[in-house]
Design a protein around this motif. Structure first.
Motif, short mmCIF file in Angstrom:
data_model
loop_
_atom_site.label_atom_id
_atom_site.label_comp_id
_atom_site.label_asym_id
_atom_site.label_seq_id
_atom_site.Cartn_x
_atom_site.Cartn_y
_atom_site.Cartn_z
N GLN A 59 -0.50 22.18 14.97
CA GLN A 59 0.78 22.42 14.32
C GLN A 59 0.67 22.30 12.81
N GLY A 60 -0.43 22.82 12.26
CA GLY A 60 -0.61 22.86 10.82
C GLY A 60 -1.04 21.55 10.17
N ALA A 85 -1.58 11.37 17.96
CA ALA A 85 -0.26 11.44 17.32
C ALA A 85 0.86 10.85 18.17
N GLY A 86 0.61 9.71 18.79
CA GLY A 86 1.65 9.05 19.57
C GLY A 86 1.84 9.62 20.97
N MET A 121 7.56 16.23 19.19
CA MET A 121 6.48 17.20 19.38
C MET A 121 6.46 17.77 20.80
N LEU A 122 6.80 16.93 21.78
CA LEU A 122 6.78 17.37 23.18
C LEU A 122 8.02 18.16 23.59
#
Length: 155
Positions: A59-60, A85-86, A121-122
């Motif tokens: 995602q960049g 990332a968690g 994010m999910l």
């Protein structure tokens, strides 16, 4: 969130498992895709307890992941735990014998968000679950065809 894909291959269970657990080859393929991956710890050859550290763009943003081979039971099953990332992902790869020369690979992944940003994010994945499942199935089917081709050439 859970995802699962099943693919049948025209190859014996032990050969399929051996190819899937060829970790140096998998590491090379990931490096070709721009992932910086290196083994941190664990037995040689790889087995339960082996760990890798990976860096890649998602995602960049540059992300870092820790991957642990939690369970390694040839020729049936491998379970990986990934933390990035968690998000904690539990990836299970099972190889089932359908006959002497035919196998089924079942790949299942459970994603769990541990932080608020990870939940964010999910969320798009959950909202587009059908599209995500089709993409995952297509990717795993492509990998299975490639694997089946490699195994038939080596026979």
């Amino acid at each position: 969130m859970e995802l699962e894909s099943r693919q049948d291959l025209e190859a014996p269970q032990d050969e399929v498992f051996a190819a899937l657990s060829d970790f140096p080859m998998v590491e090379r393929k990931l490096m070709q895709q721009g992932v910086d991956i290196r083994r941190c710890a664990g037995p040689e050859p790889a087995g339960s307890g082996t760990r890798w550290h990976a860096r890649f763009k998602l995602q960049g943003k540059q992300r870092e992941a820790e991957v642990t081979l939690e369970r390694y039971q040839p020729p049936c099953e491998m379970v990986f735990v990934l933390s990035v990332a968690g998000i904690v992902a539990r990836l299970k790869i099972a190889v089932e014998a359908l006959s002497e020369d035919r196998s089924r690979v079942v790949v299942s992944c459970e994603l769990v968000a541990k932080t608020l940003s990870a939940r964010l994010m999910l969320q798009p994945l959950k909202l587009n679950r059908g599209k995500v499942e089709r993409k995952v199935d297509a990717r795993i089917a492509e990998y299975a065809r490639d694997l089946e081709g490699r195994l038939s050439r080596s026979a």
